[in-house]
Design a protein around this motif. Structure first.
Motif, short mmCIF file in Angstrom:
data_model
loop_
_atom_site.label_atom_id
_atom_site.label_comp_id
_atom_site.label_asym_id
_atom_site.label_seq_id
_atom_site.Cartn_x
_atom_site.Cartn_y
_atom_site.Cartn_z
N GLY A 62 41.81 37.94 51.69
CA GLY A 62 40.59 38.67 51.34
C GLY A 62 40.80 39.88 50.45
O GLY A 62 39.88 40.67 50.25
N ARG A 63 41.99 40.05 49.89
CA ARG A 63 42.29 41.25 49.11
C ARG A 63 42.70 40.91 47.68
O ARG A 63 43.49 41.61 47.06
CB ARG A 63 43.39 42.08 49.80
CG ARG A 63 43.02 42.51 51.20
CD ARG A 63 44.07 43.40 51.83
NE ARG A 63 44.21 44.66 51.11
CZ ARG A 63 45.09 45.61 51.46
NH1 ARG A 63 45.89 45.42 52.50
NH2 ARG A 63 45.17 46.73 50.76
N GLY A 64 42.13 39.83 47.14
CA GLY A 64 42.52 39.36 45.82
C GLY A 64 42.37 40.40 44.73
O GLY A 64 43.29 40.60 43.91
N MET A 65 41.23 41.09 44.69
CA MET A 65 41.02 42.05 43.61
C MET A 65 41.80 43.34 43.83
O MET A 65 42.18 44.02 42.87
CB MET A 65 39.53 42.33 43.43
CG MET A 65 38.75 41.15 42.89
SD MET A 65 39.47 40.38 41.39
CE MET A 65 39.43 41.73 40.22
N LEU A 123 31.53 38.40 41.03
CA LEU A 123 32.60 37.55 40.50
C LEU A 123 33.89 38.35 40.38
O LEU A 123 33.88 39.57 40.26
CB LEU A 123 32.21 36.92 39.16
CG LEU A 123 31.97 37.78 37.91
CD1 LEU A 123 33.28 38.25 37.29
CD2 LEU A 123 31.17 37.01 36.89
N GLY A 124 35.01 37.62 40.43
CA GLY A 124 36.29 38.29 40.38
C GLY A 124 36.63 38.79 38.99
O GLY A 124 36.75 39.99 38.75
N GLU A 133 40.91 30.59 25.56
CA GLU A 133 39.79 30.26 26.44
C GLU A 133 39.18 31.53 27.00
O GLU A 133 39.90 32.48 27.35
CB GLU A 133 40.26 29.39 27.61
CG GLU A 133 40.48 27.95 27.31
CD GLU A 133 40.87 27.17 28.56
OE1 GLU A 133 40.50 25.99 28.64
OE2 GLU A 133 41.56 27.74 29.44
N MET A 134 37.85 31.56 27.12
CA MET A 134 37.18 32.59 27.89
C MET A 134 36.97 31.99 29.28
O MET A 134 36.20 31.04 29.45
CB MET A 134 35.84 32.98 27.27
CG MET A 134 35.15 34.13 28.00
SD MET A 134 36.08 35.69 27.93
CE MET A 134 35.77 36.18 26.22
N ALA A 135 37.71 32.51 30.24
CA ALA A 135 37.78 31.87 31.55
C ALA A 135 37.27 32.77 32.66
O ALA A 135 37.44 33.99 32.64
CB ALA A 135 39.21 31.45 31.85
N LEU A 136 36.66 32.12 33.63
CA LEU A 136 36.28 32.78 34.87
C LEU A 136 37.43 32.56 35.85
O LEU A 136 37.85 31.42 36.08
CB LEU A 136 34.98 32.18 35.40
CG LEU A 136 34.24 32.96 36.49
CD1 LEU A 136 32.76 32.62 36.45
CD2 LEU A 136 34.79 32.64 37.87
N VAL A 137 37.97 33.64 36.39
CA VAL A 137 39.14 33.56 37.27
C VAL A 137 38.77 34.07 38.65
O VAL A 137 38.20 35.15 38.80
CB VAL A 137 40.31 34.39 36.70
CG1 VAL A 137 41.50 34.37 37.66
CG2 VAL A 137 40.73 33.86 35.33
N THR A 138 39.09 33.27 39.66
CA THR A 138 38.88 33.71 41.03
C THR A 138 40.21 33.67 41.77
O THR A 138 40.95 32.69 41.67
CB THR A 138 37.84 32.82 41.75
OG1 THR A 138 37.71 33.25 43.12
CG2 THR A 138 38.23 31.36 41.73
N TYR A 139 40.55 34.75 42.43
CA TYR A 139 41.80 34.81 43.19
C TYR A 139 41.56 34.29 44.60
O TYR A 139 40.55 34.60 45.24
CB TYR A 139 42.30 36.25 43.29
CG TYR A 139 42.83 36.83 42.00
CD1 TYR A 139 43.98 36.31 41.41
CD2 TYR A 139 42.19 37.89 41.38
CE1 TYR A 139 44.48 36.85 40.23
CE2 TYR A 139 42.68 38.43 40.21
CZ TYR A 139 43.83 37.91 39.64
OH TYR A 139 44.31 38.44 38.47
N GLU A 140 42.51 33.50 45.08
CA GLU A 140 42.49 33.04 46.46
C GLU A 140 43.80 33.46 47.10
O GLU A 140 44.88 33.14 46.61
CB GLU A 140 42.33 31.51 46.53
CG GLU A 140 41.03 31.00 45.93
CD GLU A 140 39.79 31.44 46.70
OE1 GLU A 140 39.93 31.88 47.86
OE2 GLU A 140 38.69 31.35 46.13
N THR A 141 43.70 34.19 48.21
CA THR A 141 44.90 34.72 48.86
C THR A 141 45.08 34.18 50.26
O THR A 141 45.92 34.66 51.02
CB THR A 141 44.83 36.26 48.92
OG1 THR A 141 43.57 36.66 49.52
CG2 THR A 141 44.92 36.86 47.53
N GLY A 142 44.28 33.15 50.61
CA GLY A 142 44.43 32.51 51.91
C GLY A 142 45.41 31.36 51.83
O GLY A 142 46.42 31.42 51.13
N SER A 143 45.10 30.28 52.55
CA SER A 143 46.05 29.17 52.65
C SER A 143 46.03 28.25 51.44
O SER A 143 47.00 27.52 51.20
CB SER A 143 45.76 28.35 53.91
OG SER A 143 44.43 27.84 53.88
#
Length: 251
Positions: A62-65, A123-124, A133-143
């Protein structure tokens, strides 16, 4: 937005996962738990075991950003003084991702919304990558990176607007987003997962949202008990079989 995907999307693996983690907790801690049960603390032990699966999280969950901000400071300024020890490996992994992929952030942690479809979220990151590329990036820090990430990415991408630093609403379409990625940040590295975040996925997000919203009012489909109409004259004196030691039946 997370409440919509969380409530509207079935998670058939979650009960099995929770049962497995609870069983693992009992096996790992039975020498401590058994005496507590024997001494009359069964209810307390039950609650502890029941909640155990949801306490077994990595320090980064839950602390990606937060990790992203620390990684930017480390990568571009060599500043590691503010990195908590338990997050250091995750921050290094994130910095490696930013460097390897030539990430140039345009937006980070901005609010987006859709009045058309009645949802909002944060959004992240939107960034230009080394391949342009212009990309939407989402961080996932779980499993792992899960399907909900793709649904949310599509929802972010097709939002009506984002809110800039001045508080103005800017159409999302002006960003020219052409790709979406879920970046799994781990203590031992990272993995970049391309996400399907096009119009078809967006429609699936809307379908999931409709289920979530409908589920909130399902209880309204069942009304209070009623009596046959011809018993209305018994309202003041209900039939004997509906009276007893518990008192008269409520009409």
């Amino acid at each position: 937005m997370r409440s919509l995907t969380g409530s509207g999307l079935p998670k058939p693996a979650q009960p099995r996962w929770a049962a497995r983690e609870a069983a693992r907790y009992v096996v790992d801690n039975w020498r401590v738990l058994a005496p507590r049960v024997a001494s009359g603390e069964a209810e307390s032990v039950f609650d502890e075991v029941r909640n155990a699966p949801f306490q077994q999280r990595t320090p980064a969950a839950g602390r990606g950003m937060d990790i992203h901000r620390l990684a930017v400071a480390l990568l571009f300024h060599g500043d590691d003084d503010q990195i908590p020890e338990e997050l250091y490996a995750y921050v290094v992994a994130c910095a490696d991702f930013l460097d390897d992929w030539g990430v140039r952030p345009l937006l980070a942690e901005v609010h987006v919304g859709s009045r058309t479809h009645r949802y909002a979220g944060t959004l992240g990151m939107v960034a230009r990558l080394s391949n342009q590329e212009m990309a939407l990036v989402t961080y996932e820090t779980g499993s792992d990176v899960w399907p909900e990430s793709a649904l949310r990415a599509a929802a972010y991408r097709y939002s009506d607007f984002y809110v800039n630093d001045a508080g103005a609403e800017i159409p999302m379409s002006t960003l020219g987003i052409s790709a979406a990625y879920g970046v799994h940040i781990r203590a031992d590295g990272y993995a970049v997962h391309p996400l399907e975040a096009g119009e078809e996925t967006f429609q699936r997000f809307l379908d999931v949202s409709a289920v979530a919203r409908s589920a909130r009012t399902l209880a309204d489909l069942v009304h209070a008990p009623v009596l046959p109409d011809h018993w209305s004259n018994h309202a003041a004196n209900p039939p004997e079989r509906f009276s007893g030691e518990e008192g008269p039946w409520e009409l």
